[in-house]
Each structure stands twice: as structure tokens, then as C-alpha cells.
Design a protein around this motif. Sequence first.
Motif, PDB file in Angstrom:
ATOM      1  N   VAL A  65      11.084  -1.050  -2.464  1.00 60.63           N
ATOM      2  CA  VAL A  65      10.339  -1.421  -1.079  1.00 60.63           C
ATOM      3  C   VAL A  65       8.995  -1.045  -1.406  1.00 60.63           C
ATOM      4  O   VAL A  65       8.185  -2.339  -0.584  1.00 60.63           O
ATOM      5  N   ILE A  66       8.346  -0.207  -1.844  1.00 60.90           N
ATOM      6  CA  ILE A  66       7.091   0.124  -1.948  1.00 60.90           C
ATOM      7  C   ILE A  66       6.416  -0.977  -2.772  1.00 60.90           C
ATOM      8  O   ILE A  66       5.274  -1.530  -2.349  1.00 60.90           O
ATOM      9  N   GLU A  67       7.150  -1.649  -3.719  1.00 61.56           N
ATOM     10  CA  GLU A  67       6.580  -2.580  -4.630  1.00 61.56           C
ATOM     11  C   GLU A  67       6.301  -3.973  -3.945  1.00 61.56           C
ATOM     12  O   GLU A  67       5.625  -4.910  -3.920  1.00 61.56           O
ATOM     13  N   LEU A  68       7.437  -4.231  -3.141  1.00 63.49           N
ATOM     14  CA  LEU A  68       7.417  -5.284  -2.131  1.00 63.49           C
ATOM     15  C   LEU A  68       6.300  -5.176  -1.158  1.00 63.49           C
ATOM     16  O   LEU A  68       5.408  -6.385  -0.941  1.00 63.49           O
ATOM     17  N   CYS A  69       5.978  -3.971  -0.691  1.00 68.69           N
ATOM     18  CA  CYS A  69       4.939  -3.879   0.635  1.00 68.69           C
ATOM     19  C   CYS A  69       3.625  -4.161  -0.399  1.00 68.69           C
ATOM     20  O   CYS A  69       2.774  -4.688   0.187  1.00 68.69           O
ATOM     21  N   TYR A  70       3.418  -3.470  -1.561  1.00 70.45           N
ATOM     22  CA  TYR A  70       2.368  -3.841  -2.310  1.00 70.45           C
ATOM     23  C   TYR A  70       1.850  -5.352  -2.290  1.00 70.45           C
ATOM     24  O   TYR A  70       0.848  -5.638  -2.265  1.00 70.45           O
ATOM     25  N   LEU A  72       2.984  -7.593  -0.475  1.00 71.95           N
ATOM     26  CA  LEU A  72       2.383  -8.296   0.881  1.00 71.95           C
ATOM     27  C   LEU A  72       1.063  -7.763   1.388  1.00 71.95           C
ATOM     28  O   LEU A  72       0.297  -8.402   2.164  1.00 71.95           O
ATOM     29  N   VAL A  73       0.763  -6.588   0.970  1.00 72.17           N
ATOM     30  CA  VAL A  73      -0.619  -6.035   1.160  1.00 72.17           C
ATOM     31  C   VAL A  73      -1.832  -6.627   0.790  1.00 72.17           C
ATOM     32  O   VAL A  73      -2.812  -7.195   1.107  1.00 72.17           O
ATOM     33  N   GLN A  98      -5.890  -2.791   5.311  1.00 74.92           N
ATOM     34  CA  GLN A  98      -5.419  -3.226   3.914  1.00 74.92           C
ATOM     35  C   GLN A  98      -5.863  -1.954   3.308  1.00 74.92           C
ATOM     36  O   GLN A  98      -5.014  -1.644   2.239  1.00 74.92           O
ATOM     37  N   LEU A 101      -3.051   0.920   4.161  1.00 79.83           N
ATOM     38  CA  LEU A 101      -1.753   0.581   3.459  1.00 79.83           C
ATOM     39  C   LEU A 101      -1.704   0.513   1.854  1.00 79.83           C
ATOM     40  O   LEU A 101      -0.563   1.102   1.591  1.00 79.83           O
ATOM     41  N   LEU A 105       0.572   3.298   0.146  1.00 79.19           N
ATOM     42  CA  LEU A 105       1.968   3.079  -0.616  1.00 79.19           C
ATOM     43  C   LEU A 105       1.764   3.633  -1.793  1.00 79.19           C
ATOM     44  O   LEU A 105       2.795   4.132  -2.697  1.00 79.19           O
ATOM     45  N   CYS A 147       6.718   9.197   2.046  1.00 82.18           N
ATOM     46  CA  CYS A 147       6.031   8.172   3.034  1.00 82.18           C
ATOM     47  C   CYS A 147       5.066   8.791   3.928  1.00 82.18           C
ATOM     48  O   CYS A 147       3.812   8.575   4.003  1.00 82.18           O
TER      49      CYS A 147
END
Length: 314
Positions: A65-70, A72-73, A98, A101, A105, A147
Motif C-alpha cells: 500500500v505504501i509503494e502504491l501511494c508512492y 500516486l504522489v 507532495q 506525503l 510514506l 503510519c
Amino acid sequence: MQSTDATLEFLLLGFSELLCLRVLLFLIFLIVHLVTLAGNVMIFVAVVMEPSRPPMLFFLCQLSVIELCYILVVVPKALLSLVVVEGSTISFIGCAAQMHLFVALGGAECFLLVAMSYDRYVAICQPLRYAAVMSEGLCLRLAAACCLGGFAVSLGLTVAVFRLPFCQSRRINHFFCDVPAVLHLACTQSYTPELPLLAACVLLLLLPFLLILTSYVCIAAALLPVTSSAGRGKALSTCLSHLAITLLHYGCATFMYVRPKSSYSPARDKVVSLVYTSVTPLLYPLIYSLRNKEIRGVLRKMLRRTIAQPVSYT
């Protein structure tokens, strides 16, 4: 001339010096991030579909999930900087968001790697108490603490950076609002603005690394009396994936942030950031898929369910 106006805009130059390679770089970045996205989504879905999730799988799910958010950011602006020749603009608030986040992360990942090392410590050093110690409640609390810790440290660092006076030049020689690149625009010659970054490095890099090191020292001490090389190898093999990701993550992060502002080099920093934001997230699913028996088993189950699912024709 100085500016602290929240309405100002920054210009992300990205890879504007490589105009002739713009299309090629865009395609490479896009393919790499799509593969990374697919790999992490696959791990996330596979773990979520698993009825009984061991603690390590739970932490791997959070890592995905953290890598997916990376992605997107960072990725949208990075790709946009390759499309727009002159660079892409980003607002003061957008740049701060930016940065916040991205650091949050990264901090959450640092703390998560500590939780994963503790899981390995309990599994190897206290195997009979593993199920009782690594309960679902403790895993949830550790995940929440990772988190919250990352976001709290990141918030303090971001506020400290964006309270600085910025010079007339608002051109960020980077493809996203990274801390060293933004600090380089600050109108100050003292080392005071770097103190919040130093504090963040201590909390997000040094302290977690020492805790991980302590876990592995305890694991090594517990394995010393083991005479069977097969037993020792089996125990160590469960740690190899975590060790590989820890070295990748901390190696890049230490090189990027644990150094004075005077050694800032835009070209070098962009290359390292590229590895940090593109290559390592791509390697994480590969490392765990190849080295972790639990994740391999979960992925096989998911593929079997997908293949066995009947196709209905209407």
C-alpha cells in the motif's frame, strides 16, 4: 528578493536537460511504474483474499500500500515534467503536500521495516510464543504506529522547510518536491534550516536502523548455538527478503538526506531519486515473490482461484 507567499508557484524542471530523450524516458517511466503498480496490487489483493494472514503477510500488505501511494504522489508530476518541455508548475501548497506525503510514506516504511524485523526476531528467538506475541491486535497497533509516526515527523519537517524565505528563483531542478531540492532555494547561508532535516533523519533513519540492527544481533546470537547448518540456513532464509529491502531503502535514503546542503548536486540527486522512487518499488514485489515462501504460496492460491473461476457467457 524573498518570497513566503503561499500563492506562489514553483517550476519543476524535471529532465528538461534531456529533451532529445524525452519520449524514450516517458515510455520507460510509464512501463516501469505500470509494472510496479501491477506487482504491488497483485500482492495486496492476494494477501487480502487470504483468510488466515500471518503477521509477515499483513506487514507485506501494508508495504505494498505504501509503494502504491508512492506512485500516486510522485509519478504524475514526474511524467508531466517529461511532457511539458519547459517543466511543470506546482503550487506552494501542492509542493508542500507532495513533500509531506513523500516523507511520511518513507518514514512509515522505515518504521514498518522495524516492525518486520521484530516479527523475524520473535519467530526465530521465541518460536513457541510467536502466535501469542504477534497477535492481530499487536500487528494492527504496530501498523498504525508506523503510519502515525511517519506522518508526525513529516509534518514537522514540512512546516519547518516551508516557513523558510525563498529566493526569487522558484525553479526546482528536480521531478518532484524533494527536501534537498527545495532547501536549495532557501535564502539563507546558515546551517540552521538543515537542523529539522537532521532531526528527521535521526528519527526516521538512524533510530529505526539501530532497532533493526538490534533485532538481527539478537537473531545472530540465538543462531550461534545451532549446530545444524540446515536449521541455521532455514532460519536465515526467512530474513533475506527483509534484509535486501532494508539495505535498498536505507542505502538510498542515507545517501540522499544525510549530507550537508553544500554537497547538493541536482543531476546526481535526480538519478538517486529515480532509483529510490522507481527501481526499488519495482524490486520489492520481485524480492518477496522470489524469496518469501508465504507470499509465493498466497500468489499461487490467487492464480489457482482465478484460473478455476468459471467464465459465464451471456
